[in-house]
Design a protein around this motif. Sequence first.
Motif, PDB file in Angstrom:
ATOM      1  N   ILE A 160       1.633   4.890   1.727  1.00 18.43           N
ATOM      2  CA  ILE A 160       1.618   5.303   3.135  1.00 18.43           C
ATOM      3  C   ILE A 160       1.739   6.813   3.202  1.00 18.43           C
ATOM      4  CG2 ILE A 160       2.875   5.182   5.324  1.00 18.43           C
ATOM      5  CD1 ILE A 160       3.741   2.379   3.569  1.00 18.43           C
ATOM      6  N   SER A 181      -2.153   3.860   5.909  1.00 11.93           N
ATOM      7  CA  SER A 181      -1.932   3.168   4.638  1.00 11.93           C
ATOM      8  C   SER A 181      -3.208   3.236   3.803  1.00 11.93           C
ATOM      9  CB  SER A 181      -1.519   1.714   4.888  1.00 11.93           C
ATOM     10  OG  SER A 181      -2.577   0.989   5.461  1.00 11.93           O
ATOM     11  N   ASP A 188       0.823  -1.205   0.000  1.00 15.45           N
ATOM     12  CA  ASP A 188       0.000   0.000   0.000  1.00 15.45           C
ATOM     13  C   ASP A 188       0.860   1.260   0.000  1.00 15.45           C
ATOM     14  OD1 ASP A 188      -2.106  -1.739   0.230  1.00 15.45           O
ATOM     15  OD2 ASP A 188      -2.526  -1.303   2.334  1.00 15.45           O
TER      16      ASP A 188
END
Length: 133
Positions: free
Chosen positions: A23, A63, A21
């Motif tokens: 961040i 995230s 992901d």
Amino acid sequence: MDITGDPSSGYEVSGQIDGSDSIGIYNSDGELVAEGTADEAGSFSIEFDADQVVPGETLKIISEDEDGNTGSEFQVTVPYEKSEEIDEEAAASDGGGNGNLPDTGVPAAPLGIAAAGLLILGSILTFFRRSPK
């Protein structure tokens, strides 16, 4: 999540999340301080300048997946002084301490000596108070 660094050289937030992901690191006002992306294993490391945060400030690490869905949310506190990761082998060999109390930096030895002295004094007073005359 871990934050290292100091006000003179900047900071680095590193950690592990699920997936790769993106961040975002946000300050206490909700402003984006820095952003980055986790690798395929979920590890990340994001550096940013010290002038973007204040020592003692709580940062949110959030995230977000590729569809824009918010994932994990973590918090870290910006350190006041340079913090260094402890080498596990060195920590095991020397007890892991530097002689200072955690979070305060106050030398532990004088406090330990004073505490031991008070314990001995208390023991002596208790003994004489309970002994028959």
